[in-house]
Design a protein around this motif. Structure first.
Motif, PDB file in Angstrom:
ATOM      1  N   SER A  15      -4.406   7.700   4.510  1.00 24.69           N
ATOM      2  CA  SER A  15      -4.741   7.426   5.863  1.00 24.69           C
ATOM      3  C   SER A  15      -3.882   6.210   6.469  1.00 24.69           C
ATOM      4  CB  SER A  15      -6.238   6.507   5.917  1.00 24.69           C
ATOM      5  OG  SER A  15      -6.993   7.535   5.555  1.00 24.69           O
ATOM      6  N   THR A  16      -3.353   5.345   5.509  1.00 24.52           N
ATOM      7  CA  THR A  16      -2.254   4.218   5.878  1.00 24.52           C
ATOM      8  C   THR A  16      -1.124   4.753   6.114  1.00 24.52           C
ATOM      9  OG1 THR A  16      -3.221   2.533   4.402  1.00 24.52           O
ATOM     10  CG2 THR A  16      -0.820   2.492   4.762  1.00 24.52           C
TER      11      THR A  16
ATOM     12  N   ALA B 287       0.862  -1.125   0.025  1.00 24.56           N
ATOM     13  CA  ALA B 287      -0.164   0.081   0.072  1.00 24.56           C
ATOM     14  C   ALA B 287       0.737   1.144  -0.003  1.00 24.56           C
ATOM     15  CB  ALA B 287      -0.983  -0.077   1.363  1.00 24.56           C
TER      16      ALA B 287
ATOM     17  N   ILE C 265      -3.584  -3.555  13.261  1.00 22.99           N
ATOM     18  CA  ILE C 265      -4.112  -4.260  12.159  1.00 22.99           C
ATOM     19  C   ILE C 265      -3.428  -5.739  11.879  1.00 22.99           C
ATOM     20  CG2 ILE C 265      -4.812  -4.191   9.751  1.00 22.99           C
ATOM     21  CD1 ILE C 265      -4.885  -1.295  10.042  1.00 22.99           C
TER      22      ILE C 265
ATOM     23  N   PRO D 207      -6.214  10.743  -4.446  1.00 23.15           N
ATOM     24  CA  PRO D 207      -7.447  10.101  -4.710  1.00 23.15           C
ATOM     25  C   PRO D 207      -7.606   8.800  -3.904  1.00 23.15           C
ATOM     26  CG  PRO D 207      -5.847   9.840  -6.654  1.00 23.15           C
ATOM     27  CD  PRO D 207      -5.351  10.653  -5.623  1.00 23.15           C
ATOM     28  N   SER D 208      -8.817   8.676  -3.742  1.00 24.88           N
ATOM     29  CA  SER D 208      -9.310   7.492  -2.796  1.00 24.88           C
ATOM     30  C   SER D 208      -8.300   6.138  -2.992  1.00 24.88           C
ATOM     31  CB  SER D 208     -10.695   7.252  -2.848  1.00 24.88           C
ATOM     32  OG  SER D 208     -11.201   6.347  -2.163  1.00 24.88           O
ATOM     33  N   GLY D 209      -7.956   5.496  -1.738  1.00 26.82           N
ATOM     34  CA  GLY D 209      -7.063   4.398  -2.029  1.00 26.82           C
ATOM     35  C   GLY D 209      -5.756   4.644  -2.185  1.00 26.82           C
ATOM     36  N   CYS D 210      -5.192   5.865  -2.259  1.00 31.92           N
ATOM     37  CA  CYS D 210      -3.760   6.205  -2.571  1.00 31.92           C
ATOM     38  C   CYS D 210      -2.822   5.818  -1.521  1.00 31.92           C
ATOM     39  CB  CYS D 210      -3.771   7.564  -2.971  1.00 31.92           C
ATOM     40  SG  CYS D 210      -3.779   8.891  -2.031  1.00 31.92           S
ATOM     41  N   GLY D 211      -3.371   5.664  -0.201  1.00 32.30           N
ATOM     42  CA  GLY D 211      -2.550   5.307   0.902  1.00 32.30           C
ATOM     43  C   GLY D 211      -2.435   6.503   1.975  1.00 32.30           C
TER      44      GLY D 211
ATOM     45  N   HIS E  17      -9.901  15.022   2.091  1.00 29.17           N
ATOM     46  CA  HIS E  17     -10.601  14.777   0.653  1.00 29.17           C
ATOM     47  C   HIS E  17     -10.710  16.188  -0.118  1.00 29.17           C
ATOM     48  CE1 HIS E  17     -11.655  10.546   1.087  1.00 29.17           C
ATOM     49  NE2 HIS E  17     -10.994  10.418   0.134  1.00 29.17           N
TER      50      HIS E  17
HETATM   51  N1  LIG Z   1      -6.914  -2.679   6.931  1.00 30.45           N
HETATM   52  C1  LIG Z   1      -6.824  -2.756   5.830  1.00 30.45           C
HETATM   53  N2  LIG Z   1      -6.458  -4.066   5.370  1.00 30.45           N
HETATM   54  C2  LIG Z   1      -6.230  -4.298   3.903  1.00 30.45           C
HETATM   55  N3  LIG Z   1      -5.994  -3.287   3.116  1.00 30.45           N
HETATM   56  C3  LIG Z   1      -6.188  -2.103   3.354  1.00 30.45           C
HETATM   57  C4  LIG Z   1      -6.514  -1.836   4.731  1.00 30.45           C
HETATM   58  N4  LIG Z   1      -6.527  -0.368   4.916  1.00 30.45           N
HETATM   59  C5  LIG Z   1      -6.357   0.071   3.649  1.00 30.45           C
HETATM   60  N5  LIG Z   1      -6.070  -1.019   2.871  1.00 30.45           N
HETATM   61  C6  LIG Z   1      -5.867  -0.814   1.372  1.00 30.45           C
HETATM   62  O1  LIG Z   1      -4.521   0.033   1.335  1.00 30.45           O
HETATM   63  C7  LIG Z   1      -4.700   1.011   0.223  1.00 30.45           C
HETATM   64  C8  LIG Z   1      -4.575   2.267   0.571  1.00 30.45           C
HETATM   65  O2  LIG Z   1      -5.666   2.501   1.598  1.00 30.45           O
HETATM   66  P1  LIG Z   1      -5.840   4.028   2.343  1.00 30.45           P
HETATM   67  O3  LIG Z   1      -7.165   3.925   3.215  1.00 30.45           O
HETATM   68  O4  LIG Z   1      -4.719   4.346   3.060  1.00 30.45           O
HETATM   69  O5  LIG Z   1      -6.118   5.156   1.377  1.00 30.45           O
HETATM   70  P2  LIG Z   1      -6.821   6.502   1.449  1.00 30.45           P
HETATM   71  O6  LIG Z   1      -5.970   7.298   0.433  1.00 30.45           O
HETATM   72  O7  LIG Z   1      -6.738   7.176   2.820  1.00 30.45           O
HETATM   73  O8  LIG Z   1      -7.942   6.274   0.785  1.00 30.45           O
HETATM   74  P3  LIG Z   1      -9.408   7.202   1.208  1.00 30.45           P
HETATM   75  O9  LIG Z   1      -9.074   8.538   0.736  1.00 30.45           O
HETATM   76  O10 LIG Z   1     -10.546   6.397   0.289  1.00 30.45           O
HETATM   77  O11 LIG Z   1      -9.792   7.036   2.712  1.00 30.45           O
HETATM   78  C9  LIG Z   1      -5.980   0.656  -0.502  1.00 30.45           C
HETATM   79  O12 LIG Z   1      -5.859  -0.185  -1.549  1.00 30.45           O
HETATM   80  C10 LIG Z   1      -6.821  -0.020   0.534  1.00 30.45           C
HETATM   81  O13 LIG Z   1      -7.693  -0.973   0.255  1.00 30.45           O
END
Ligand SMILES: Nc1ncnc2c1ncn2[C@@H]1O[C@H](COP(=O)(O)OP(=O)(O)OP(=O)(O)O)[C@@H](O)[C@H]1O
Length: 248
Positions: free
Chosen positions: A40-41, A15, A53, A34-38, A201
């Motif tokens: 929050s991770t 991720a 996790i 964009p959504s899912g770009c990482g 966002h």
């Molecule tokens: N607990 C988890 N277990 C498995 N995969 C995860 C988990 N959390 C996030 N991911 C994956 O890691 C990638 C990054 O997710 P993340 O939530 O960090 O993105 P984001 O930019 O914060 O998205 P958003 O704007 O939609 O909140 C995504 O592909 C997501 O599906």
């Protein structure tokens, strides 16, 4: 704080890819993309929230004051007091307004007397811009506050343990425009005392509250710079595409 060559895997899925980022002290850094770009991770890596996790592997380094926060000797509870977090949805404890703010100083043993605790509670509520609204109802349940007030209470709770850094994961996404404006004003005031990293966002919000902006795409940090530069003169085509609404 800094991140160096940070890679994160959820099981086999990567991720974050080689993220290198310096967080400037006493400024607000916005993480956009964009959504899912990482975003929050990455934010969760900064106070080891990803530890909770299952199946997460982290490689690389995150430092606070030159010390690797993933070092085995680090006490994670202490770390999370130094690097506080505010979540998307306000999550006050099912306790009184007073006890929500007093909780952290109590468990971290920061006070010796009730007077000291009262002082911290009042100062934290004041810093969170909430004191005026709640000073006559401190023993009442926090769940009786409006959503915006609850979020400012969560900010007061984070501030009460004197953190150095406050991480905010879309702190206004559950709030109406008026409550959002109040929290944004508060973020601007807090930066004189704290280093703030905010996932948002809303590009308008990033432009309003941050001095620096980092743009993430597909788990990579594409570009970071002064917020004005990122929004008016981005260097990378992907950043340009995102901020002009061509994707995301
Ligand atoms: N607990 C988890 N277990 C498995 N995969 C995860 C988990 N959390 C996030 N991911 C994956 O890691 C990638 C990054 O997710 P993340 O939530 O960090 O993105 P984001 O930019 O914060 O998205 P958003 O704007 O939609 O909140 C995504 O592909 C997501 O599906």
């Amino acid at each position: 704080m800094t991140a160096r060559d940070l890679n994160l895997f959820y099981g086999d899925n990567q991720a974050l890819f080689d993220v290198n980022l310096d967080i400037v002290e006493r400024q607000v850094t916005a993480l956009i993309g964009p959504s899912g770009c990482g975003k929050s991770t990455f934010l969760r890596c900064m106070n080891r929230m990803n530890d909770t996790i299952d199946g997460v592997t982290i490689k690389g380094k995150v430092t606070l004051d030159d010390r690797d926060i993933y070092d085995k000797a680090i006490d994670v509870v202490q770390l999370r007091a130094r690097i506080g977090m505010v979540f998307q949805k306000p999550n006050p404890f099912p306790k009184s307004i007073y006890d929500n703010v007093a909780y952290g100083p109590r468990i971290h043993g920061l006070v010796n007397s009730r007077d000291e605790l009262d002082e911290i509670v009042m100062t934290s509520l004041e810093r969170a811009g909430l004191l005026k609204e709640v000073k006559d109802r401190l023993p009442e349940p926090a769940t009786g506050l409006s959503g915006g007030q609850q979020q400012r209470l969560c900010i007061a709770r984070a501030v009460a343990v004197s953190p150095e850094v406050i991480l905010m994961d879309e702190p206004c996404s559950a709030l109406d425009p008026i409550a959002t404006a109040k929290v944004e004003e508060l973020i601007d005031e807090l930066r004189s005392n704290y280093t703030i990293v905010i996932v948002t966002h809303s590009m308008q919000q990033a432009a309003r509250v941050s001095q620096r902006t980092a743009f993430f795409h597909l788990g990579k940090l594409v570009e970071v710079g002064e917020t004005d530069q990122i929004f008016t003169n981005p260097k990378d085509e992907r950043t340009k595409g995102y901020i002009t609404g061509r994707f995301g």
